[in-house]
Enzyme design. Structure first.
Site, PDB file in Angstrom:
ATOM      1  N   TYR A 118      34.090  34.527  44.728  1.00  0.00           N
ATOM      2  CA  TYR A 118      34.748  34.650  43.405  1.00  0.00           C
ATOM      3  C   TYR A 118      36.363  34.546  43.784  1.00  0.00           C
ATOM      4  O   TYR A 118      36.941  33.626  43.275  1.00  0.00           O
ATOM      5  CB  TYR A 118      34.450  35.723  42.716  1.00  0.00           C
ATOM      6  CG  TYR A 118      35.473  35.797  41.392  1.00  0.00           C
ATOM      7  CD1 TYR A 118      34.956  35.055  40.326  1.00  0.00           C
ATOM      8  CD2 TYR A 118      36.446  36.419  41.253  1.00  0.00           C
ATOM      9  CE1 TYR A 118      35.612  35.062  38.949  1.00  0.00           C
ATOM     10  CE2 TYR A 118      37.097  36.572  40.005  1.00  0.00           C
ATOM     11  CZ  TYR A 118      36.705  35.794  38.928  1.00  0.00           C
ATOM     12  OH  TYR A 118      37.585  35.582  37.810  1.00  0.00           O
ATOM     13  N   LYS A 136      39.383  31.523  43.564  1.00  0.00           N
ATOM     14  CA  LYS A 136      40.435  31.800  42.871  1.00  0.00           C
ATOM     15  C   LYS A 136      41.830  31.426  44.119  1.00  0.00           C
ATOM     16  O   LYS A 136      42.744  31.072  43.345  1.00  0.00           O
ATOM     17  CB  LYS A 136      40.752  33.253  42.382  1.00  0.00           C
ATOM     18  CG  LYS A 136      39.695  33.318  41.271  1.00  0.00           C
ATOM     19  CD  LYS A 136      39.574  32.437  40.029  1.00  0.00           C
ATOM     20  CE  LYS A 136      38.672  32.632  39.112  1.00  0.00           C
ATOM     21  NZ  LYS A 136      38.827  31.814  37.823  1.00  0.00           N
TER      22      LYS A 136
END
Length: 284
Positions: A154, A158
């Site tokens: 994750y 980003k």
């Protein structure tokens, strides 16, 4: 020809059935904009658009689908006129340490968070440049600056989204488009509910979570002010941004951050607060 005023833009928001996306749509409509809400959950996004009234419309969109993006822009134009502002908000998480996730789960996160956002940005650049104006706003994350346990893929997406966004903004700097990227902290959405259920996500609770409505207000303000980048909270976010540059510093800080997050997570569980997500349309 009637000139479009600053407070009446056509906005396309992804991931708008719930959470930050729904809050952005509601805040934008409250300020006079018209919004196409998109989401992979067709029924939920139609219900949310119906709740918001005639300045809202809905379109089912899987942001991984290039053809779907073209259809979404066409749907916005049919309902309200050409899209002035794209708000890339949709994203997913699979909680857990990297070794415990399946490779398919890792791919899911990359395909949605990174490739889906890239596809939307690519589509918007082509559509908006041809019209001579536009604004691309990307909702990223404070994990774009920090390596955190439980957020390997994750956080990796980003980091990549931030790099991609700024690189495209530099490539298009002589053109007619504006680019803004915002980095919310932990936010009271369904994603935080999933994190609460998983002890590997303890760092999400090391600081007080903010509301989707707070993030939405900052996003809608950015339509007018057009900042290059926004971190949350303004001061502490800048500190985290700097700290993330030094991996050895993060390794020393993580035990303290995790311990604080574990205590807060356990406090919430002991208090019976197993659902932290805000409900659209209700006060903060």
């Amino acid at each position: 020809m009637k000139k479009q005023v600053e407070s009446d833009r056509v906005i396309l928001v992804t991931g708008a059935a719930t959470g930050i996306g729904a809050a952005i749509a509601e805040a934008a409509i409250g300020r006079g904009h018209r919004v196409l809400l998109t989401d992979i959950d067709a029924d939920a996004v139609r219900a949310e658009a119906g709740r918001l009234g005639d300045r809202a419309a809905a379109f089912p969109l899987d942001i991984r689908d290039q053809e779907g993006w073209s259809k979404a822009f066409d749907a916005a134009e049919a309902a309200f006129g050409p899209v002035d502002i794209l708000i890339n908000n949709a994203g997913i998480i699979h909680t857990g340490h990297a070794r415990d996730l399946s490779l398919q789960q890792h791919r899911d996160i990359v395909e949605v968070n990174l490739l889906g956002t890239m596809t939307g940005t690519w589509t918007a650049v082509h559509r908006m440049t041809g019209r001579g104006h536009g604004h691309i706003i990307t909702i990223c994350s404070m994990t774009a600056f920090l390596a955190l346990p439980g957020y390997a893929t994750y956080g990796g997406t980003k980091h990549a989204v931030r790099a991609f966004h700024h690189a495209v903004a530099l490539e298009e700097r002589h053109g007619p488009l504006h680019f803004t990227i915002l980095h919310p902290p932990s936010t009271r959405t369904k994603m935080l509910d999933r994190e609460l259920a998983d002890p590997t996500s303890a760092t999400a609770f090391s600081e007080k979570a903010t509301s989707p409505q707070h993030v939405a207000r900052v996003v809608v303000d950015a339509i007018t002010t057009k900042p290059v980048e926004v971190v949350f909270p303004p001061v502490a976010g800048r500190v985290q941004r700097i700290a993330g540059v030094f991996p050895q510093l993060i390794r020393r800080l993580i035990p303290v951050i995790e311990a604080k997050g574990k205590r807060e997570r356990q406090r919430l569980i002991d208090a019976g607060k197993l659902r932290l997500s805000a409900v659209p349309g209700r006060p903060e």
